[in-house]
Design an enzyme around this catalytic site. Structure first.
Site, PDB file in Angstrom:
ATOM      1  N   GLU A 167      27.725 -16.429  22.805  1.00 30.86           N
ATOM      2  CA  GLU A 167      27.256 -15.902  24.088  1.00 30.86           C
ATOM      3  C   GLU A 167      27.816 -14.519  24.415  1.00 30.86           C
ATOM      4  O   GLU A 167      28.538 -14.343  25.405  1.00 30.86           O
ATOM      5  CB  GLU A 167      27.602 -16.880  25.223  1.00 30.86           C
ATOM      6  CG  GLU A 167      26.974 -18.243  25.031  1.00 30.86           C
ATOM      7  CD  GLU A 167      27.143 -19.154  26.252  1.00 30.86           C
ATOM      8  OE1 GLU A 167      27.919 -18.816  27.168  1.00 30.86           O
ATOM      9  OE2 GLU A 167      26.480 -20.203  26.290  1.00 30.86           O
ATOM     10  N   GLU A 355      24.228 -25.234  21.917  1.00 29.48           N
ATOM     11  CA  GLU A 355      24.830 -25.875  23.101  1.00 29.48           C
ATOM     12  C   GLU A 355      23.723 -26.327  24.038  1.00 29.48           C
ATOM     13  O   GLU A 355      22.728 -25.619  24.216  1.00 29.48           O
ATOM     14  CB  GLU A 355      25.731 -24.918  23.906  1.00 29.48           C
ATOM     15  CG  GLU A 355      27.086 -24.665  23.319  1.00 29.48           C
ATOM     16  CD  GLU A 355      27.948 -23.752  24.193  1.00 29.48           C
ATOM     17  OE1 GLU A 355      27.837 -23.791  25.434  1.00 29.48           O
ATOM     18  OE2 GLU A 355      28.728 -22.989  23.601  1.00 29.48           O
TER      19      GLU A 355
HETATM   20  C1  GBH Z   1      28.838 -22.098  27.757  1.00 32.07           C
HETATM   21  O1  GBH Z   1      28.645 -21.115  28.695  1.00 32.07           O
HETATM   22  C2  GBH Z   1      30.064 -21.784  26.964  1.00 32.07           C
HETATM   23  O2  GBH Z   1      29.738 -21.347  25.667  1.00 32.07           O
HETATM   24  C3  GBH Z   1      31.049 -22.912  26.888  1.00 32.07           C
HETATM   25  O3  GBH Z   1      32.277 -22.444  26.450  1.00 32.07           O
HETATM   26  C4  GBH Z   1      31.128 -23.592  28.244  1.00 32.07           C
HETATM   27  O4  GBH Z   1      32.146 -24.536  28.301  1.00 32.07           O
HETATM   28  C5  GBH Z   1      29.808 -24.247  28.506  1.00 32.07           C
HETATM   29  O5  GBH Z   1      28.760 -23.348  28.350  1.00 32.07           O
HETATM   30  C6  GBH Z   1      29.698 -24.907  29.859  1.00 32.07           C
HETATM   31  O6  GBH Z   1      29.814 -23.975  30.874  1.00 32.07           O
HETATM   32  O7  GBH Z   1      24.181 -20.116  38.219  1.00 32.07           O
HETATM   33  O8  GBH Z   1      23.249 -22.316  38.267  1.00 32.07           O
HETATM   34  O9  GBH Z   1      22.043 -20.546  37.185  1.00 32.07           O
HETATM   35  C7  GBH Z   1      27.590 -21.364  29.609  1.00 32.07           C
HETATM   36  C8  GBH Z   1      27.209 -20.173  30.404  1.00 32.07           C
HETATM   37  C9  GBH Z   1      26.707 -19.341  32.513  1.00 32.07           C
HETATM   38  C10 GBH Z   1      25.390 -21.170  31.665  1.00 32.07           C
HETATM   39  C11 GBH Z   1      26.262 -19.676  33.909  1.00 32.07           C
HETATM   40  C12 GBH Z   1      24.861 -21.438  33.059  1.00 32.07           C
HETATM   41  C13 GBH Z   1      24.421 -20.225  35.240  1.00 32.07           C
HETATM   42  C14 GBH Z   1      24.161 -21.478  35.998  1.00 32.07           C
HETATM   43  N1  GBH Z   1      26.674 -20.508  31.689  1.00 32.07           N
HETATM   44  N2  GBH Z   1      24.953 -20.267  33.865  1.00 32.07           N
HETATM   45  S1  GBH Z   1      23.370 -21.117  37.512  1.00 32.07           S
END
Ligand code: GBH
Length: 462
Positions: A167, A355
């Protein structure tokens, strides 16, 4: 409608984790400090001051954790290698003690019949490199390629495929633009060189890996972008957001150019960081697979406040939410994958879902069981959506759910639980949840059904 049992024969089942989120043992066997070790010490950076110092103590309990994986009947395990274990200062001497850990882990996995799928960078940069500018510095890309070479020289005889970066979008935005993840810079658009240097690092490392006959993937977190309305301003804002979140990290890899970022007042030299020949270095090695991390779609409207960004995030209404508050839209995965196929056509390599998962507030009941039905519903819905995308002609080779075990959820500390296995962070006791049994049974049922269309190729599928 096809469903998850219609996923092709040879489809690869897995789980995902990352080093800093599970390993602990941050000072053991010569590991150097990473940006996360320092960031968690900043007051207010992580909820309740939680840190990854111990995390799931996986560094000492990896055998037990591989046993849990064996119990699931997995094909593959996606984990990350901690750069500061392998090369504590990022540029100096190699730390054999750190490599030894991954050597033991790989052997343990192979003994359990599980193919290791390591990620080389899941956000834990050696602090010494951060002191030299981190991913804002071009030099870090070259150090990354050296690190890739060190690791593949040691593990490459047993590891067929590699993920370079996890990411790069989230790392740039949370780490360098907003400062809510390590290294904690709030540079807004001045963070863009961190995108280019990560991609350059990917390209340089990919060349090293592919020269040695290895398969190379990258794990991008991608999102379908929904305009808040059909108004041209909202549609334009959505296109601008899509360019930043999705295209910035996929167009250079697959098309050899950066997307139009003029809505941000940024040229295609990304703040002066792109040099002649760089896009070639990013694209030329090629990709054996695109890793996709999918959690939810994003709804975007025209900006209301003049904060300098050409978009504003809008709520998605009328859908369930995870414990984290993220909207649950399984069909967004089908939409995303079909959209990738339409956008990139024959330039799109086979996809692996690297993921997908959700946090659930789940504590063991008095009888010791953990009833995480919302997670089962989430996984089932997304796997059905995946089957629908495959039926529409998208080539998807595998699915790695986030995550095997509850772990250190970055700025949320231990408050968000994403695991198929519950972890008591006082005792380190692991308790498989209802979703663990569900996933195990699904994998077994999928394997047992009469073989359908086969899917081979990357990821070591026979
Ligand atoms: C991943 O990131 C990571 O790779 C991992 O390390 C982590 O533990 C896992 O996911 C869980 O978080 O504001 O409601 O639209 C995820 C990145 C960024 C995905 C924020 C969802 C927005 C949700 N995330 N995103 S929302």
């Amino acid at each position: 409608m096809p469903n998850r049992l219609d996923l092709p024969a040879g489809f690869r089942w897995g789980v995902s984790t990352a080093a800093y989120q599970i390993e602990g043992a941050v000072e053991e066997d010569g590991r150097g400090p990473s940006v996360w070790d320092l960031f968690v010490e900043r007051p207010g950076a992580v909820k309740d001051g939680h840190t990854g110092r111990v995390a799931c103590d996986h560094y000492h309990r990896y055998r037990e954790d591989v046993e849990l994986m064996r119990g699931l009947g997995l094909d593959g395990y996606r984990f990350s290698i901690a750069w500061p274990r392998v090369r504590p200062t990022g540029a100096g001497a190699v730390n054999i003690g750190g490599l030894d850990f991954y050597d033991r882990l790989v052997d343990e996995l192979l003994g359990a019949g599980i193919t290791p799928l390591p990620t080389l960078f899941h956000w834990d940069l050696p602090q010494a490199l951060e002191d030299g500018g981190g991913w804002l510095a071009r030099d870090t890309a070259y150090r990354f390629a050296e690190y890739a070479e060190i690791v593949v020289d040691r593990l490459g005889d047993r590891v067929p495929a590699w993920i370079t970066l996890n990411e790069p979008f989230v790392h740039m935005v949370f780490g360098y633009a907003l400062g809510i993840h390590a290294p904690g810079h709030a540079l807004m658009l001045d963070a863009l060189p961190a995108a280019h240097h990560q991609l350059l690092g990917h390209g340089l490392a990919a060349a090293v890996l592919r020269e040695r006959g290895h398969e190379v993937l990258i794990a991008n977190n991608l999102t379908p972008v929904w305009p808040a309305s059909e108004k041209p301003q909202d549609v334009a804002a959505a296109a601008a957001y899509d360019a930043l979140h999705n295209r910035l990290f996929t167009d250079p890899l697959l098309l050899g150019r950066y997307p139009d970022l003029s809505a941000y007042g940024v040229g295609d030299d990304l703040g002066g960081s792109v040099r002649p020949g760089d896009l070639e270095l990013i694209t030329a090695p090629g990709l054996d697979g695109l890793g996709v991390n999918y959690y939810n779609p994003t709804r975007i409207a025209a900006p209301t406040e003049p904060d300098g960004l050409p978009f504003a995030e809008a709520e998605i209404e009328g859908v369930p939410r995870t414990a984290f508050g993220w909207p649950v839209v399984p069909d967004g995965l089908r939409e995303l994958l079909v959209g990738l196929r339409e956008r990139y056509g024959s330039a799109l390599p086979p996809i692996t879902i690297t993921e997908n998962g959700c946090s659930v507030t789940d504590e063991p009941a008095p009888d010791g069981t953990v009833h995480d039905q919302p997670r089962i519903d989430y996984l089932a819905g997304h796997l059905d959506a995946l089957a629908a995308a495959i039926a529409r002609g998208v080539d998807v080779r595998g699915y790695y759910t986030w995550s095997l075990i509850d772990n250190f959820e970055w700025a949320e500390g231990y408050h968000q639980r994403f695991g198929l296995v519950h972890v008591d962070f006082e005792t380190q006791k692991r308790t498989p949840k209802a979703s663990y049994a569900w996933y195990r049974d699904l994998i077994a049922a999928h394997r047992a059904r009469p073989a359908g269309k086969s899917c081979g190729g990357p990821m070591g599928a026979p």
